[in-house]
Design a protein around this motif. Structure first.
Motif: not given
Length: 191
Positions: A19-25, A81-84
């Protein structure tokens, strides 16, 4: 279509939920669109509105957005990538409340109002033009490096007025990627 690649981070090492990855996008697609629009508005403000300027913006803006989306993609992919990996957290302003902080109309209007002076200063390469009170403030001196108009901005970011529009002006210049670029670690030195 978002700015980021569809590569999923390694599930075992990811510190980011799907969900956070989608929100980031979504957030960074909006951010790039927003600041690219501010850049286009500043172009119109600098040139003055005319039929030819209006035509250029209407005809050229889809290509302009796509070009800057492609440029932004690499920055945002590296940032994600750094956040992940847990190197740092999601951006502080990656929320609806945070977006309202950088979308403040008074700062946007002040920047758009300053753009014709910035453009005129840039056209004559006036990077050292600072008012006397900014060059030698009472009781202080600045290193020579500070005594310039960074990106030709009025007062060289040494006044309250120019400080208020700093983030808007640099984000417009870098079409929304400045914040992510500041977070990214420098590349490893090569031998």
């Amino acid at each position: 279509m978002g700015l980021l690649s569809q590569e999923a981070p390694d599930e075992e090492s990811s510190h980011l939920s799907p969900v956070d990855a989608v929100w980031y996008t979504v957030f960074h697609t909006w951010r790039t669109w927003f600041f690219t629009t501010v850049f286009l508005l500043s172009f119109v403000a600098a040139r003055g509105f005319s039929l030819s300027t209006g035509f250029w913006v209407l005809v050229g803006h889809p290509g302009f957005y796509l070009t800057f989306a492609a440029i932004s993609k690499g920055v945002y992919d590296a940032d994600l990538r750094c956040i992940s990996r847990g190197q740092y957290k999601m951006p502080y302003d990656a929320s609806l409340w945070g977006m309202l902080k950088w979308m403040q109309m008074d700062r946007l209007w002040a920047y758009i109002h300053d753009v014709p002076q910035i453009a005129e200063r840039a056209s004559r390469d006036g990077w050292r033009e600072l008012p006397a009170e900014r060059r030698q403030p009472p009781g202080r001196t600045y290193p020579e490096y500070y005594l310039r108009n960074f990106h030709y901005q009025t007062d060289g970011w040494l006044s309250d007025a120019s400080a208020r529009i700093y983030e808007v002006s640099t984000e417009a210049l870098f079409t929304g990627t400045q914040d992510a670029m500041q977070r990214l670690p420098p590349p490893a030195p090569t031998s």
